[in-house]
Enzyme design. Structure first.
Site, short mmCIF file in Angstrom:
data_model
loop_
_atom_site.label_atom_id
_atom_site.label_comp_id
_atom_site.label_asym_id
_atom_site.label_seq_id
_atom_site.Cartn_x
_atom_site.Cartn_y
_atom_site.Cartn_z
N GLU B 46 0.86 -1.19 0.00
CA GLU B 46 0.00 0.00 0.00
C GLU B 46 0.90 1.25 0.00
O GLU B 46 1.96 1.25 0.63
CB GLU B 46 -0.82 -0.02 1.30
CG GLU B 46 -1.66 1.21 1.57
CD GLU B 46 -2.19 1.24 3.02
OE1 GLU B 46 -1.48 0.75 3.94
OE2 GLU B 46 -3.33 1.71 3.22
N ASN B 106 -7.17 6.09 -1.44
CA ASN B 106 -6.06 5.17 -1.18
C ASN B 106 -6.26 4.00 -2.14
O ASN B 106 -7.17 3.19 -1.96
CB ASN B 106 -6.10 4.73 0.28
CG ASN B 106 -4.87 3.95 0.69
OD1 ASN B 106 -4.17 3.39 -0.15
ND2 ASN B 106 -4.61 3.89 1.99
N LYS B 123 -9.53 1.87 -1.61
CA LYS B 123 -9.71 1.32 -0.26
C LYS B 123 -11.05 1.72 0.34
O LYS B 123 -11.37 2.91 0.47
CB LYS B 123 -8.57 1.82 0.63
CG LYS B 123 -8.51 1.21 2.03
CD LYS B 123 -7.24 1.70 2.72
CE LYS B 123 -7.03 1.13 4.10
NZ LYS B 123 -5.73 1.58 4.67
N GLU B 142 -6.07 8.57 8.12
CA GLU B 142 -6.58 8.15 6.80
C GLU B 142 -7.95 8.75 6.51
O GLU B 142 -8.26 9.06 5.36
CB GLU B 142 -6.62 6.62 6.71
CG GLU B 142 -5.24 6.03 6.60
CD GLU B 142 -5.27 4.58 6.17
OE1 GLU B 142 -5.81 4.29 5.10
OE2 GLU B 142 -4.75 3.73 6.91
N CYS B 168 -4.80 -3.06 3.02
CA CYS B 168 -4.49 -2.89 4.45
C CYS B 168 -5.67 -3.25 5.37
O CYS B 168 -6.01 -4.42 5.49
CB CYS B 168 -4.01 -1.48 4.71
SG CYS B 168 -3.20 -1.29 6.33
N ASN B 193 0.37 -0.97 5.37
CA ASN B 193 1.29 -0.25 6.26
C ASN B 193 0.66 -0.33 7.64
O ASN B 193 -0.31 0.38 7.92
CB ASN B 193 1.39 1.24 5.90
CG ASN B 193 2.17 1.53 4.62
OD1 ASN B 193 3.28 2.01 4.66
ND2 ASN B 193 1.55 1.25 3.49
#
Lengths: 309, 309
Positions: B46, B106, B123, B142, B168, B193
């Site tokens: 990612e 993302n 994401k 995020e 993730c 991550n």
């Protein structure tokens, strides 16, 4: 802290020839051990009163009926319920249910420490098949003898917590835990009878079966921040081996207690329901993080469909 | 047999000061190793081109924009795509996407061995928070910098298989795998991550974080009978540690390869997609076993609601 001293009451094998009375005597002995350990909740296996009869192919309805309970408690099983009430222990007990109107389910009930039956669950995910299968090393005829459960996955308030139930193969399906997680469940109880060898792949033996069992239970607990208590009927029934591996798993997905034998065995753990809070308020705070607009296929579609190339 | 020689290309830390060019040079070196190992598929982490910038609180939109890609490939990242095409390797690459119309995601893309970009995923499950949180040991912003993905969980036909992507935190949500499972997915690729310490519970360190990571990936693989390739950006970025633990997991839920370091590291496994068939046709034959009439809450309700007592 909201602690429930919980006893997972694993049972060893029950042979075809054993009577309900013999079995109930064993269950009462386990219940006495749970009482001595200070438990107020006891979890028994799936189909706790009999051998795992779906391994036997039967065509005669009267013979099939002998494996089912027409009422619970019955004259034969009442001593168990009496003892639980005397001990002030709530119980999860699995049994084969024959309803008064001719339906057949793989069922569990939940009692309060007062003895009252407060909840009923009927197994939703029936594994196996409905006709004799010559390709298998042994039969797994749950789809023959049971209808899929018709009660969904409710939860109940009991002993200061939010309690849920499922049965055996249900534990492999993340939908099971999630539907209860969406009702705030804090403890899921389940019993199981899991053959120690995959009837369709003999190379998949007890180590693999225990691995899949733990993986399913631990991930369900973690991903819904709930306790899960999973209890086996274990050992060799009339030549057919079942795995043990009864578990008490915390809301972090960690194993707090695990059975060591394939016989009657008690696991006890003081389960603090407040340990569910951290997960439910942070990484698995569903209200903040779930995105139901992208989950549609889960309820729209039963089987897998590969999109065109 | 439909075998894809697959390389999980774990990356060590990327410091704030490192340029895109430095990072792309490292990625090309990993791609060369993948080629030498015979791989036709390479999975990167990612946000592979930069440090994990959501740990930094920023108010200036122009500063935020420096962490995003306005186009992929760009002049700086094109050498990576060129090399992959030369090697005949399909890639999964994660990056921060700034769309031409002002949206921020993302994102990951999938390329074919011919170099063509054939899939994009954004994401869905964004962890963390959107405003500076004084209660945390470090920030995880995020929800500040990204919108939730708007593309769902599609699958793509590539390299003789049915391929899916997620990113993730998506891997902790069983809905992620199931929506792809219901489209017959055979390989799910994901980069991550993951901080080595829980920012809201300092006692939850790398061992716990790796445990939850493996549990989520392995259960998702098993319960959908799919390969999962999970690839870390690992190690200490500007003082903040990330877990490693990149995994290649088979459709039985078993770990076939796992990274040993916190640096740039390649894992290679020949993934036979036909190994998905047994699970999909037996215990996880969704068409025979799923009971969508009892799953309604999963798509009806976002957050948990405890029923009245």
């Amino acid at each position: 802290m909201r602690k429930i001293v919980t006893a997972a009451l694993q049972m060893g094998p029950i042979q075809k020839s054993e009577s309900r009375k013999d079995v109930v005597d064993r269950m009462i002995s386990l219940l006495d051990q749970a009482k001595a350990a200070g438990a107020t909740l006891a979890v028994f296996p799936e189909l706790a009163f009999t051998t795992f009869f779906p391994r036997w192919y039967m065509e005669n309805p009267a013979e099939v009926d002998t494996w089912f309970e027409a009422e619970v408690p019955s004259a034969e099983t009442k001593p168990l319920f009496d003892r639980a009430r005397e001990h002030g222990i709530g119980m999860y007990v699995g049994y084969a249910e024959n309803t008064s109107d001719g339906h057949y389910f793989n069922t569990s009930i939940l009692t309060a420490p007062t003895g009252e039956i407060i909840g009923k669950y009927r197994k939703v995910h029936l594994p196996g098949h409905s006709e004799f299968d010559t390709e298998r090393d042994f039969q797994h005829l749950e789809k023959r003898y049971f209808e899929p459960g018709d009660l969904g996955f409710p939860v109940w308030h009991s002993q200061s917590g939010i309690m849920g139930m499922c049965i055996c193969n249900d534990r492999r399906w993340p939908e099971t835990y999630r539907v209860m997680g969406l009702q705030g469940v804090e403890m899921i109880m389940l019993g199981y009878n899991t053959p120690a060898v995959n009837s369709q792949m003999p190379s998949e033996g007890p180590e693999d079966r225990l691995f899949h069992h733990r993986l399913s239970v631990q991930s369900g607990a973690y991903q819904n921040a709930t306790w899960v208590v999973a209890v086996a009927k274990a050992g060799i029934e009339d030549g057919f081996p079942l795995i043990g591996g009864s578990l008490i798993v915390d809301p972090n997905g960690k194993i707090m207690a695990e059975s060591k034998t394939l016989g009657d065995e008690i696991l006890v753990h003081s389960c603090d329901l407040d340990l569910c809070t951290f997960g439910k308020e942070t990484i698995f705070d569903f209200a903040r993080h779930r995105r139901i607009e992208h989950y549609g296929l889960i309820t729209e579609r039963t089987g897998a469909e590969v999109p065109p190339e």
